[in-house]
Design an enzyme around this catalytic site. Structure first.
Site, short mmCIF file in Angstrom:
data_model
loop_
_atom_site.label_atom_id
_atom_site.label_comp_id
_atom_site.label_asym_id
_atom_site.label_seq_id
_atom_site.Cartn_x
_atom_site.Cartn_y
_atom_site.Cartn_z
N PHE A 31 -3.08 5.13 -75.29
CA PHE A 31 -1.79 5.73 -75.60
C PHE A 31 -0.65 4.75 -75.47
O PHE A 31 0.41 4.92 -76.06
CB PHE A 31 -1.54 6.90 -74.64
CG PHE A 31 -1.59 6.46 -73.20
CD1 PHE A 31 -0.48 5.97 -72.56
CD2 PHE A 31 -2.79 6.53 -72.49
CE1 PHE A 31 -0.55 5.55 -71.24
CE2 PHE A 31 -2.87 6.11 -71.18
CZ PHE A 31 -1.73 5.62 -70.55
N LYS B 112 4.70 6.86 -67.84
CA LYS B 112 3.74 6.69 -68.92
C LYS B 112 4.53 6.50 -70.22
O LYS B 112 5.28 7.39 -70.63
CB LYS B 112 2.82 7.90 -69.02
CG LYS B 112 1.74 7.75 -70.09
CD LYS B 112 1.05 9.07 -70.40
CE LYS B 112 0.33 9.65 -69.22
NZ LYS B 112 -0.42 10.88 -69.58
N ASP C 212 -9.60 19.28 -70.11
CA ASP C 212 -9.98 17.87 -70.06
C ASP C 212 -10.30 17.44 -68.62
O ASP C 212 -9.82 16.41 -68.14
CB ASP C 212 -8.86 17.00 -70.64
CG ASP C 212 -9.36 15.64 -71.11
OD1 ASP C 212 -10.59 15.46 -71.24
OD2 ASP C 212 -8.53 14.74 -71.35
#
Length: 358
Positions: A56, A74, A170
């Protein structure tokens, strides 16, 4: 002429990276940070503050004033247009969640070409680094058992105790982050879905990575809280055994972790599958409980899996887990399920991963 060209380039660059606002953000505006602020707290996103890389983008450490809270930023820079739905899901879902076993989201920022999320800084990174990486010998059984309980507490909160039902979709060791005291916290909610209690919490799109995906997801793409339980079951088997579910090297009977655990259980030697790095320093009853619970949670029949509340009762010792011998019927069900999963794995690959796939 030069001045005009420079001005045009500046305008294009400013337009490309200007911050973006949409109507849905009005409810979450208190959590929005300016890009300038994040640039400051990460010291300009310097390499010295880089703490992780992924498909990502990158993750940077920062200090958030005035409390001097350590945070992880992030910075999503790859495939931004495709990831915007996951980005929004993570903000909507995590922005209001409050639990000691969930990684706290502190805010976000959006620019054209970039998405940024602010989380608790987790100095020990993700659990899979300890299980499958070079640091694996640094985590003992007592710590692993507490991490398992922490994940279970977090999932119970998501499934039953928050104002809505949250399906994470997930669950895996890579998405379990460890704080300074090795407490396990569940993160990466980019694939999560929210539902009202009492409604039918079924997703219509398969998501996740095949080894952790319940058989029903591979067959008909239906998912609910039970599919989270399946992924939890696979994860705790990996924690106890110190290896991934699918291991293509070694003995054939050890290729799939579920088959191996059932085989050793059938032979009365279930502890043989425990992680050799534990060098026998564990409580046999706890390891056996975790292994059998892992099989129970990863049962191919969704109706046979326990709820996370039942899982916590078993882990806390409040309720004794049913003692079901691994007879031929049980083995046949697991084997058939594994064959279906393996067939799907070869053609499906990774269905989808969250914004923060680590």
């Amino acid at each position: 002429m030069l001045c005009s060209t420079t001005g045009a380039l500046y305008y294009v660059r400013k337009k490309k990276f200007e911050e973006v606002f949409e109507d849905w953000e009005k409810e979450y505006s208190p959590q929005r940070f300016s890009y300038k602020k994040l640039y400051q707290v990460t010291r300009g996103f310097k390499d010295e503050e880089l703490i992780g890389k992924g498909g990502f983008g990158d993750v940077y450490k920062g200090i958030l004033p005035p409390s001097n809270l350590e945070i992880a930023v992030k910075r999503v820079t790859h495939n931004v247009d495709r990831r915007i739905k996951e980005f929004v899901a993570e903000i909507v879902c995590m922005g209001r969640l409050r639990h000691r076993n969930l990684v706290q989201l502190h805010g976000y920022c959006r620019r054209k070409g970039e998405l940024l999320l602010l989380y608790d800084y987790m100095p020990n990174k993700s659990l899979d680094k300890f299980l499958f990486g070079n640091e694996r010998s640094n985590i003992d059984w007592f710590q692993r058992f507490q991490i398992i309980k922490g994940i279970a507490y977090g999932l119970l909160y998501l499934h039953e105790e928050w104002e809505k039902v949250v399906i994470h979709r997930d669950i895996k060791p890579a998405n379990v982050l460890l704080d300074a005291n090795l407490n396990g916290k569940l993160g990466d909610f980019g694939l999560a879905r929210l539902y009202d209690h009492g409604s039918n919490p079924e997703t219509t799109v398969a998501a996740g990575i095949p080894p952790y995906m319940a058989p029903e997801l591979l067959r008909n793409e239906k998912g609910n809280t039970s599919s989270d339980v399946f992924a939890f079951g696979i994860s705790i088997l990996e924690i106890a055994c110190g290896r991934k579910r699918i291991q293509l090297h070694g003995l054939p009977e050890q290729e799939d972790l579920i088959d191996w655990v059932i085989d050793c259980w059938d032979r009365g030697a279930i502890l043989d599958v425990s992680d050799p790095n534990l060098v026998g320093l564990y409580t046999g009853e706890q390891v056996e409980l975790v292994l059998k619970l892992g099989l129970f949670c990863s049962h191919p029949d969704p109706a046979a899996r326990p709820s996370m509340r039942q899982v916590m009762q078993y882990l806390d010792g409040d309720v004794k887990m049913p003692d079901i011998p691994p007879d031929s019927t049980v083995r046949a069900m697991f084997t058939a399920s594994n064959e279906d999963s393996n067939a799907e794995d070869s053609s499906v690959g990774t269905i989808s991963t969250g914004v923060g796939g680590r």
